[in-house]
Motif scaffolding. Structure first.
Motif, PDB file in Angstrom:
ATOM      1  N   UNK A 209       0.840  -1.186   0.000  1.00  0.00           N
ATOM      2  CA  UNK A 209       0.000   0.000   0.000  1.00  0.00           C
ATOM      3  C   UNK A 209       0.882   1.245   0.000  1.00  0.00           C
ATOM      4  N   UNK A 210       0.481   2.241  -0.750  1.00  0.00           N
ATOM      5  CA  UNK A 210       1.203   3.500  -0.764  1.00  0.00           C
ATOM      6  C   UNK A 210       0.899   4.271   0.508  1.00  0.00           C
ATOM      7  N   UNK A 211       1.924   4.917   1.023  1.00  0.00           N
ATOM      8  CA  UNK A 211       1.753   5.731   2.216  1.00  0.00           C
ATOM      9  C   UNK A 211       1.663   7.175   1.750  1.00  0.00           C
ATOM     10  N   UNK A 212       0.587   7.820   2.116  1.00  0.00           N
ATOM     11  CA  UNK A 212       0.358   9.187   1.695  1.00  0.00           C
ATOM     12  C   UNK A 212       1.145  10.188   2.523  1.00  0.00           C
ATOM     13  N   UNK A 213       1.152  11.405   2.046  1.00  0.00           N
ATOM     14  CA  UNK A 213       1.889  12.474   2.707  1.00  0.00           C
ATOM     15  C   UNK A 213       1.349  12.734   4.113  1.00  0.00           C
ATOM     16  N   UNK A 214       0.031  12.701   4.256  1.00  0.00           N
ATOM     17  CA  UNK A 214      -0.582  12.918   5.565  1.00  0.00           C
ATOM     18  C   UNK A 214      -0.158  11.838   6.559  1.00  0.00           C
ATOM     19  N   UNK A 215      -0.109  10.571   6.094  1.00  0.00           N
ATOM     20  CA  UNK A 215       0.295   9.470   6.965  1.00  0.00           C
ATOM     21  C   UNK A 215       1.752   9.625   7.374  1.00  0.00           C
ATOM     22  N   UNK A 216       2.609  10.024   6.438  1.00  0.00           N
ATOM     23  CA  UNK A 216       4.022  10.229   6.760  1.00  0.00           C
ATOM     24  C   UNK A 216       4.188  11.343   7.792  1.00  0.00           C
ATOM     25  N   UNK A 217       3.421  12.410   7.639  1.00  0.00           N
ATOM     26  CA  UNK A 217       3.493  13.507   8.598  1.00  0.00           C
ATOM     27  C   UNK A 217       3.015  13.056   9.975  1.00  0.00           C
ATOM     28  N   UNK A 218       1.979  12.252   9.993  1.00  0.00           N
ATOM     29  CA  UNK A 218       1.464  11.731  11.253  1.00  0.00           C
ATOM     30  C   UNK A 218       2.483  10.808  11.921  1.00  0.00           C
ATOM     31  N   UNK A 219       3.114   9.933  11.131  1.00  0.00           N
ATOM     32  CA  UNK A 219       4.137   9.036  11.657  1.00  0.00           C
ATOM     33  C   UNK A 219       5.323   9.828  12.206  1.00  0.00           C
ATOM     34  N   UNK A 220       5.723  10.869  11.484  1.00  0.00           N
ATOM     35  CA  UNK A 220       6.835  11.704  11.929  1.00  0.00           C
ATOM     36  C   UNK A 220       6.487  12.409  13.243  1.00  0.00           C
ATOM     37  N   UNK A 221       5.259  12.913  13.339  1.00  0.00           N
ATOM     38  CA  UNK A 221       4.834  13.582  14.567  1.00  0.00           C
ATOM     39  C   UNK A 221       4.859  12.618  15.746  1.00  0.00           C
ATOM     40  N   UNK A 222       4.415  11.379  15.539  1.00  0.00           N
ATOM     41  CA  UNK A 222       4.449  10.371  16.601  1.00  0.00           C
ATOM     42  C   UNK A 222       5.888  10.038  16.997  1.00  0.00           C
TER      43      UNK A 222
END
Length: 129
Positions: free
Chosen positions: A50-63
């Motif tokens: 599955x492709x990881x979207x920009x929003x998901x990457x930002x959320x992962x980075x914030x976590x």
């Protein structure tokens, strides 16, 4: 008068029916019961990632940042020896991804604390061996 054979012949209908797969003498296709459909077990292709979207990457980075790169003041510190190459990687992560007050020591402390919490139950079991 002829005897009624319909009652006596009823139990033998399936035995005479050569189209029935149970009684068939021809080998059955057990790989695919529905000739027009493919089953998931027969495919050898790996599942598509599955492709990881920009929003998901930002959320992962914030976590990640909140968990590991939060600046903290270490009160009772102890020196620890690590290899220079590991120090360089840790310093780069703390400097680039962390805030101004994030240090390598606070990053290492957070990573080790997470590790110890993750393996706490196993460590206790291993201690008793």
């Amino acid at each position: 008068m002829q005897p009624d054979n319909s009652i006596n012949s009823t139990p033998t209908i399936n035995a005479v029916n050569s189209d029935n797969a149970v009684n068939s003498t021809s080998p059955a296709n057990t790989d695919n019961l529905f000739d027009n459909e493919q089953t998931a077990t027969n495919t050898t292709e790996p599942p598509k990632q599955q492709r990881v979207g920009k929003q998901q990457r930002k959320s992962d980075y914030a976590d990640f940042k909140a968990t590991y790169l939060a600046p903290s003041k270490l009160m009772k510190r102890h020196p620890v020896n690590i290899e220079d190459s590991v120090w360089a990687k840790l310093e780069r992560i703390a400097r680039i991804l962390g805030d101004r007050d994030t240090t390598v020591g606070s990053y290492i402390n957070a990573v080790l604390l997470e590790h110890l919490n993750l393996y706490a139950d196993d460590i206790e079991i291993w201690r008793k061996l």
